[in-house]
Design a protein around this motif. Structure first.
Motif, mmCIF file in Angstrom:
data_model
loop_
_atom_site.group_PDB
_atom_site.id
_atom_site.type_symbol
_atom_site.label_atom_id
_atom_site.label_comp_id
_atom_site.label_asym_id
_atom_site.label_seq_id
_atom_site.Cartn_x
_atom_site.Cartn_y
_atom_site.Cartn_z
ATOM 1 N N THR A 1 0.855 -1.179 0.000
ATOM 2 C CA THR A 1 0.000 0.000 0.000
ATOM 3 C C THR A 1 0.897 1.236 0.000
ATOM 4 N N ILE A 2 0.651 2.123 -0.946
ATOM 5 C CA ILE A 2 1.443 3.353 -1.024
ATOM 6 C C ILE A 2 0.513 4.523 -0.723
ATOM 7 N N THR A 3 0.979 5.428 0.110
ATOM 8 C CA THR A 3 0.174 6.582 0.477
ATOM 9 C C THR A 3 0.580 7.785 -0.358
ATOM 10 N N PHE A 4 -0.406 8.413 -0.978
ATOM 11 C CA PHE A 4 -0.130 9.630 -1.744
ATOM 12 C C PHE A 4 -1.055 10.739 -1.286
ATOM 13 N N GLN A 5 -0.680 11.958 -1.584
ATOM 14 C CA GLN A 5 -1.551 13.089 -1.253
ATOM 15 C C GLN A 5 -2.775 13.112 -2.163
ATOM 16 N N TYR B 1 9.761 0.329 -12.993
ATOM 17 C CA TYR B 1 11.128 0.600 -12.564
ATOM 18 C C TYR B 1 11.983 0.565 -13.808
ATOM 19 N N LYS B 2 12.625 1.662 -14.107
ATOM 20 C CA LYS B 2 13.381 1.781 -15.353
ATOM 21 C C LYS B 2 12.508 1.427 -16.544
ATOM 22 N N ASN B 3 11.271 1.856 -16.479
ATOM 23 C CA ASN B 3 10.296 1.624 -17.544
ATOM 24 C C ASN B 3 9.940 0.155 -17.749
ATOM 25 N N VAL B 4 10.269 -0.687 -16.769
ATOM 26 C CA VAL B 4 9.834 -2.081 -16.819
ATOM 27 C C VAL B 4 8.687 -2.232 -15.824
ATOM 28 N N VAL B 5 7.621 -2.872 -16.270
ATOM 29 C CA VAL B 5 6.461 -2.997 -15.402
ATOM 30 C C VAL B 5 6.776 -3.980 -14.279
ATOM 31 N N ILE B 6 6.583 -3.544 -13.057
ATOM 32 C CA ILE B 6 6.843 -4.438 -11.934
ATOM 33 C C ILE B 6 5.582 -4.656 -11.099
ATOM 34 N N GLY B 7 4.521 -4.033 -11.461
ATOM 35 C CA GLY B 7 3.296 -4.234 -10.705
ATOM 36 C C GLY B 7 2.177 -3.380 -11.257
ATOM 37 N N LYS B 8 1.055 -3.496 -10.590
ATOM 38 C CA LYS B 8 -0.128 -2.811 -11.098
ATOM 39 C C LYS B 8 -0.953 -2.327 -9.921
ATOM 40 N N VAL B 9 -1.566 -1.173 -10.096
ATOM 41 C CA VAL B 9 -2.456 -0.653 -9.062
ATOM 42 C C VAL B 9 -3.740 -1.472 -9.098
ATOM 43 N N THR B 10 -4.097 -2.036 -7.947
ATOM 44 C CA THR B 10 -5.304 -2.854 -7.930
ATOM 45 C C THR B 10 -6.491 -2.106 -7.333
ATOM 46 N N ARG B 11 -6.167 -1.174 -6.470
ATOM 47 C CA ARG B 11 -7.272 -0.510 -5.798
ATOM 48 C C ARG B 11 -6.810 0.851 -5.310
ATOM 49 N N ILE B 12 -7.721 1.815 -5.349
ATOM 50 C CA ILE B 12 -7.409 3.139 -4.807
ATOM 51 C C ILE B 12 -8.517 3.503 -3.839
ATOM 52 N N GLN B 13 -8.149 3.856 -2.644
ATOM 53 C CA GLN B 13 -9.179 4.247 -1.691
ATOM 54 C C GLN B 13 -8.669 5.373 -0.809
ATOM 55 N N LEU B 14 -9.612 6.040 -0.159
ATOM 56 C CA LEU B 14 -9.240 7.132 0.728
ATOM 57 C C LEU B 14 -8.848 6.569 2.082
ATOM 58 N N SER B 15 -7.995 7.308 2.763
ATOM 59 C CA SER B 15 -7.669 6.896 4.126
ATOM 60 C C SER B 15 -8.867 7.190 5.033
ATOM 61 N N HIS B 16 -8.786 6.685 6.246
ATOM 62 C CA HIS B 16 -9.936 6.846 7.147
ATOM 63 C C HIS B 16 -10.256 8.311 7.405
ATOM 64 N N LEU C 1 -4.900 5.886 -0.364
ATOM 65 C CA LEU C 1 -4.144 4.644 -0.236
ATOM 66 C C LEU C 1 -4.230 3.931 -1.573
ATOM 67 N N VAL C 2 -3.082 3.667 -2.137
ATOM 68 C CA VAL C 2 -3.037 2.994 -3.423
ATOM 69 C C VAL C 2 -2.508 1.588 -3.189
ATOM 70 N N LYS C 3 -3.340 0.612 -3.478
ATOM 71 C CA LYS C 3 -2.907 -0.781 -3.313
ATOM 72 C C LYS C 3 -2.257 -1.238 -4.604
ATOM 73 N N VAL C 4 -1.107 -1.832 -4.449
ATOM 74 C CA VAL C 4 -0.346 -2.252 -5.620
ATOM 75 C C VAL C 4 0.001 -3.728 -5.477
ATOM 76 N N ALA C 5 -0.267 -4.475 -6.533
ATOM 77 C CA ALA C 5 0.152 -5.878 -6.559
ATOM 78 C C ALA C 5 1.461 -5.950 -7.327
#
Lengths: 559, 207
Positions: A54-58, A72-87, A93-97
């Protein structure tokens, strides 16, 4: 067929008997294979699945669940699976697989940021994301610890972990026009950039982290000097107007430059995170190390208009410090207003001189203190003078120089602060002399000179009148006569004049005479004996060639 | 219906290939004397074959729906679509009719086949005499609509071939479409291997 069906006819043909080929139904292999394929897919997928973080962004600007990639260096290493607001709805909160192969990206010190198009003073970045949409950039850390919650950076990091090069720390008085990503120059080539900056803990300075890219980081030696190359450096000092800038970019965005000092120095490359001093400008940076500063005070009995704080203090033309304070004082005894000038000097700037002086002072006074050294010099006539550095701008500077005529003064080497006796500046003397010159000018009797001049002019006028009246008519008649004479001469020389004809005839005859003379001389050259024997009439039969020659001469000599 | 006799009752057997009717001797490995094809009273192992193929199709139908079938790349924007997400996208982007067609062809028809064939198999296995005629009609329906589910595969194949504008726009097939195609083919094979005459075998049990 018209045959009846009702009696199952005996005339129907007998079937042929064959041995069965298969007795096990192989058809069940098909679903088994399909199931195996499906199962392998599931297992493959399960094995591929890496950690979920989970990565936190503004803000989730430009991010899209199920679509935004982590690269990473333009190589795909994962994907955002879900975006939700913090409490508390303060951030997202960005969930990344992450992929299985990129498990190391869950290292505790890995950094994540959103790559969007950005336009800054340093340039434009992330243009490709205009079309493809934003993605999350990653910079893998080296930590052995793993975690699944990260705080995303709002701006891309300046320095990636595995970037070749070295980081250094600069300490300066202020930040100047520096900013994150401001360039670092070496010989006006950009070799690095400012990574971060912060105030020192005591608030008395700033620390700037810079990063110099490899392989140019080897040029940062232990002796390197760093200075703030930002903006345009315009200084109007005793040295005149000076404009200096590292490059167009630094004029706008600021920058840091570094270089090795001239002369011998430590050429070993500096190690990572070495601390350096960040100087305000190149001149300060390149001057020899200042050493500890010393405060001196001078007391001038004259107006110091044009002397400003920061004006240089020079010793035999070498800048050894600068003025820090100018105070007006009142001397009740003498009823005068002396000016107290405080200055900071760096004796070490004198280099070898300082060492030698120190050696001398040590011998004499047992202690290489500046006061004692000064005591020796002052005894020999060293005085502080306010001199004009720039006549146009009227800037003053303090000069420490020997004034042989200076009256002797008492000097207390133990006084604090160190007080340097002063002498009137050279400019004051010039002013005095100018005043004397003006006095002398005033003594000149301009009035009588004028009267004499006037009378002389009157006489001159009279003389000119005489010339006009008497001499000019005569001169005119003389000119007329001269013209007549010239006309006569012209006539005599014209093409059809008898003189001219006579002349051409005479010339013709002269020509003829010259020819005969040439023939004669030729003959004489061939027959010098003829001078004595006279001319031979018959040619010799034995030699025909000379006879021809003789004939030719005879023929030639006929006319 | 009950007054109509079946071939078994009459002791005859018809050839599947050329239609020749022969006497049923009850031996193993009978072959048609005219065309040489194997003679069977009913299609050989019809129920188990149909079951096997149907189950395979169903297994493959899961990845066919979960995996993306098509990748659309348009001006840098990469979009992977599964069957259902494609339908949703069509619906949202304002072509509900197309969405309905694709949904029918890709979701409804295969599901219908699974359901109908499953029902037929179960009822036939149990020898049920329930709604014989309707079941026979259902079978014909399945046979008829079977190939229409290939629509999605054709759409992907056509788009892949036609939309090739390199950077601007591009359509690529993804593994999902292979599974989907296999599903359709296997359901068709399953309905082929089912012997509808088995339906009528159940009518005796009713008595």
């Amino acid at each position: 067929m018209t045959r009846e069906i009702s009696p199952p006819g005996d005339d129907l043909p007998e079937p042929v008997v064959q041995h069965p080929r298969f007795n096990v139904s192989l058809i069940w292999l098909v679903p088994v294979v399909a199931a195996l394929v499906g199962l392998s897919l599931v297992i493959h997928d399960w094995l591929q699945a890496g950690p979920n973080i989970t990565i936190t962004f503004q803000t989730a600007e430009g991010l899209e669940a199920g679509k935004t990639l982590v690269k990473y260096k333009n190589v795909v290493i994962g994907k955002v699976t879900r975006i939700q607001l913090s409490h508390d709805r303060s951030h997202v909160l960005v969930k990344v697989a992450l992929d299985k192969s990129t498990e190391s990206f869950a290292a505790a010190d890995t950094r994540y940021w959103v790559v969007r198009p950005r336009i800054g003073l340093g340039g434009i970045s992330g243009v490709d994301t205009l079309l493809s949409g934003a993605f999350i950039g990653a910079d893998v850390g080296h930590s052995q610890q793993y975690r699944d919650e990260f705080i995303g950076l709002e701006t891309p990091p300046t320095v990636l972990y595995d970037a070749p090069g070295k980081g250094f720390i600069l300490h300066g008085d202020d930040l100047g026009s520096l900013d994150i990503d401001s360039p670092v120059y070496y010989r006006r080539i950009q070799v690095g950039r400012v990574a971060s900056y912060q105030l020192d803990k005591d608030g008395k300075g700033v620390s700037v982290d810079i990063f110099v890219d490899g392989p140019n980081d080897k040029f940062v030696t232990r002796a390197s000097r760093f200075w703030n190359a930002g903006g345009v450096d315009v200084s109007l000092g005793a040295n005149g107007l000076k404009v200096n800038s590292q490059s167009l970019t630094t004029m706008l965005a600021g920058g840091v430059a570094f270089q090795d000092p001239p002369g011998t120095h430590d050429r070993a490359p500096a190690s990572e995170n070495t601390s350096f001093t960040l100087f305000g400008d190149q001149a300060t940076a390149m001057s020899p190390p200042d050493g500890p500063p010393r405060y001196i005070r001078m007391r001038f009995d004259q107006s110091l208009r044009g002397l400003a704080v920061d004006a240089p203090v020079e010793f035999f033309g070498i800048n050894i410090g600068h003025v820090v304070s100018i105070d007006l004082d009142y001397d009740a005894k003498k009823q005068r207003f002396p000016v107290n000038v405080g200055a900071v000097v760096y004796p070490r700037r004198l280099g070898r001189v300082y060492e030698k002086l120190a050696a001398v002072a040590e011998v004499k006074a047992n202690g290489a203190d500046l006061s004692r050294m000064m005591g020796v010099l002052i005894k020999h006539g060293l005085r502080a003078q306010a001199r004009t550095g720039n006549l146009l701008a009227g800037q003053l500077y303090i000069s420490l120089d020997f004034v042989p005529t200076a009256p002797k003064v008492a000097f207390d080497p133990l006084a604090k602060p160190l007080e340097i006796p002063t002498a009137p500046g050279s400019f004051d003397k010039v002013q005095e002399q100018l005043a004397q010159i003006v006095d002398r000018f005033q003594k000149i009797p301009f009035e009588s000179i004028g009267k004499n001049l006037d009378r002389t002019m009157g006489e001159l006028n009279h003389t000119v009148q005489q010339i006009n009246d008497d001499m000019l008519p005569e001169f005119k008649s003389t000119l007329k006569d001269a013209r007549q004479t010239l006309g006569t001469a012209n006539e005599a020389l014209s093409a059809d004049s008898p003189l001219r004809q006579n002349l051409s005839e005479t010339l013709e005859q002269l020509q003829r005479m010259a020819r005969s003379l040439r023939v004669l001389s030729d003959y004489l050259g061939g027959h010098p004996e003829s001078l004595i024997r006279g001319r031979q009439s018959d040619p010799s039969p034995n030699n025909p060639a000379p006879s021809v020659q003789t004939n030719a001469t005879q023929q030639g000599s006929k006319p | 219906m009950s007054e109509l006799p079946r071939a078994i009752e009459l002791g005859v057997i018809g050839c599947h290939v050329c239609g020749l009717v022969c006497r049923d001797t009850g031996q193993l490995g009978m072959a048609c004397p005219r065309c040489g094809a194997a003679l069977n009273r009913r299609k050989k192992a019809s129920i188990s074959r149909t079951w096997a193929l149907l189950i395979t199709a169903f297994i493959l139908y899961i990845p066919a729906n979960l995996l993306p079938i098509m990748r659309t790349v348009s001006v840098g924007d990469v979009d992977d679509n599964t069957i259902l997400s494609g339908v949703v996208e069509l619906w949202v982007n304002g072509s509900p009719s197309l969405a309905v067609i694709v949904f029918t062809a890709s979701i409804v028809v295969p599901m219908l086949k699974f359901f109908v064939l499953g029902t037929l198999l179960v009822s036939t296995q149990r020898g049920s005499s329930w709604a014989l005629l309707q079941r026979a009609k259902l079978y014909r329906l399945v046979e008829f609509i079977g190939y229409w589910s290939m629509l999605d595969v054709f759409v992907v194949a056509l788009l892949t071939a036609l939309v090739r504008f390199n950077i601007l726009s591009r359509v690529e097939p993804l593994p999902g479409v292979v599974f989907f195609g296999l599903t359709v083919v296997l359901t068709m094979l399953a309905s082929m291997s089912f012997d509808p005459r088995l339906i009528w075998d159940g009518k005796d049990n009713d008595d």
